[in-house]
Design an enzyme around this catalytic site. Structure first.
Site, mmCIF file in Angstrom:
data_model
loop_
_atom_site.group_PDB
_atom_site.id
_atom_site.type_symbol
_atom_site.label_atom_id
_atom_site.label_comp_id
_atom_site.label_asym_id
_atom_site.label_seq_id
_atom_site.Cartn_x
_atom_site.Cartn_y
_atom_site.Cartn_z
ATOM 1 N N GLU A 38 0.813 -1.087 -0.031
ATOM 2 C CA GLU A 38 0.194 0.090 0.123
ATOM 3 C C GLU A 38 1.045 1.088 0.029
ATOM 4 O O GLU A 38 1.952 1.221 0.714
ATOM 5 C CB GLU A 38 -0.970 -0.017 1.313
ATOM 6 C CG GLU A 38 -1.672 1.032 1.747
ATOM 7 C CD GLU A 38 -2.636 0.929 2.957
ATOM 8 O OE1 GLU A 38 -2.104 0.039 3.731
ATOM 9 O OE2 GLU A 38 -3.464 1.385 3.099
ATOM 10 N N LYS A 109 -9.578 1.654 -1.720
ATOM 11 C CA LYS A 109 -9.762 1.208 -0.351
ATOM 12 C C LYS A 109 -11.136 1.601 0.169
ATOM 13 O O LYS A 109 -11.504 2.718 0.197
ATOM 14 C CB LYS A 109 -8.660 1.566 0.504
ATOM 15 C CG LYS A 109 -8.504 0.816 1.840
ATOM 16 C CD LYS A 109 -7.343 1.268 2.646
ATOM 17 C CE LYS A 109 -7.167 0.636 3.890
ATOM 18 N NZ LYS A 109 -5.814 1.025 4.510
ATOM 19 N N CYS A 142 -4.823 -3.660 2.705
ATOM 20 C CA CYS A 142 -4.708 -3.526 4.276
ATOM 21 C C CYS A 142 -5.690 -3.908 5.143
ATOM 22 O O CYS A 142 -6.297 -4.987 5.059
ATOM 23 C CB CYS A 142 -3.929 -2.370 4.517
ATOM 24 S SG CYS A 142 -2.897 -2.665 6.010
ATOM 25 N N VAL A 169 0.212 -2.123 10.587
ATOM 26 C CA VAL A 169 0.779 -1.757 12.075
ATOM 27 C C VAL A 169 0.120 -2.549 13.254
ATOM 28 O O VAL A 169 0.576 -2.447 14.268
ATOM 29 C CB VAL A 169 0.516 -0.052 12.033
ATOM 30 C CG1 VAL A 169 1.142 0.761 11.265
ATOM 31 C CG2 VAL A 169 -1.125 0.109 11.948
HETATM 32 C C1 ACM Z 1 -3.534 0.074 7.433
HETATM 33 O O1 ACM Z 1 -4.799 -0.323 6.839
HETATM 34 N N1 ACM Z 1 -2.770 0.433 6.478
HETATM 35 C C2 ACM Z 1 -3.475 -0.490 8.620
#
Ligand code: ACM
Length: 262
Positions: A38, A109, A142, A169
């Site tokens: 990402e 996203k 992510c 994270v």
């Molecule tokens: C994330 O979605 N980059 C934690």
């Protein structure tokens, strides 16, 4: 087929250096599909939507897409990779899908994590499945992993592989993706980054690495370290993802009971 990922350590805001580093890491590496993290060319933690706008690119006419297009042609491969996208007055945390024949598509996203909500607009389109030379590849980004409906929707739409550009994270995703693969009998390629960002005083982010390829039986075919830049390529047998039978009596999609689910 051969699939791979790049686990990088971008320097925030130094797009050209980050692209150069990807080219260096991929020199001499051959696969049919590479997944990159990402926001791999910019870094992750924007301070505001204005700052994200400064780094945002048109898709597919921006510097990152153009770089990937030329590398895809040169290396005869496909890329699925994350970047900041601008369209009109909207800014998205997107992934681009590109191959030797050109631009294939994008995904914006839909589940924004934490402070991303102040920097990006959430995508409004259903997560897509692309046909890459006969291989069905779904895309999520992510934090989408935290919503099992995302992987399920992609699998029900025919995805055999999920490409999963990430900047993780929290610690749980690498293990959770094993379950996503088992639930759907799919492959998943999670491409994460390593390193830290300290862009906001008191808000250090540490990215957990552990990029991986998982198979439909939940086997981790390869998992990278928590701290190093790495490229890995594995051979996968897509027939495994095409067979949804667990035994002669259980076919995981046919046995679903959507009439009883909310
Ligand atoms: C994330 O979605 N980059 C934690």
């Amino acid at each position: 087929m051969k699939v791979g990922f790049v686990q990088n350590h971008p320097e925030f805001g130094n797009v050209q250096a980050n692209l150069d580093r990807i080219e260096e890491m991929l020199a001499g590496k051959a696969a049919d599909l590479f997944v990159l993290p990402e926001l791999f060319s910019t870094g992750y933690r924007f301070k505001s939507m204005d700052e994200a706008h400064h780094y945002a690119e048109l898709v597919p006419d921006g510097i990152t897409s153009n770089f990937l297009l030329s590398l895809a042609k040169k290396n005869n491969t496909h890329f699925i990779a994350g970047l900041v996208e601008v369209e009109g007055d909207r800014i998205y945390n997107s992934s681009v899908i590109l191959g030797p024949k050109g631009f294939v598509g994008r995904y914006r996203k839909i589940h924004l994590f934490d402070t991303e909500k102040s920097c990006f607009d959430a995508g409004t389109d259903v997560p897509p499945v692309f046909d890459l030379d006969g291989i069905k590849v779904g895309v999520m980004i992510c934090f989408d992993w935290r919503f099992p409906e995302t992987a399920r929707s992609l699998a029900l739409k025919g995805a055999e592989i999920i490409a999963h550009p990430s900047n993780l994270v929290l610690p749980h995703c690498p293990q959770a993706m094993i379950t996503r693969c088992l639930e759907n009998r799919i492959f998943a390629i999670t491409a994460d980054r390593v390193g830290e960002e300290k862009r906001i005083p008191g808000e250090k982010l540490t990215f957990i690495g552990q990029s991986q390829v998982v198979d439909p039986d939940g086997n981790i075919l390869v998992r990278a370290s928590e701290t190093e830049e790495e490229v890995h390529i594995v051979d996968i047998d897509l027939e495994k993802a095409r067979d949804k039978n667990l035994n002669p009596k259980n076919e995981i999609f046919k046995d679903r009971r959507p009439d009883l689910y909310c």
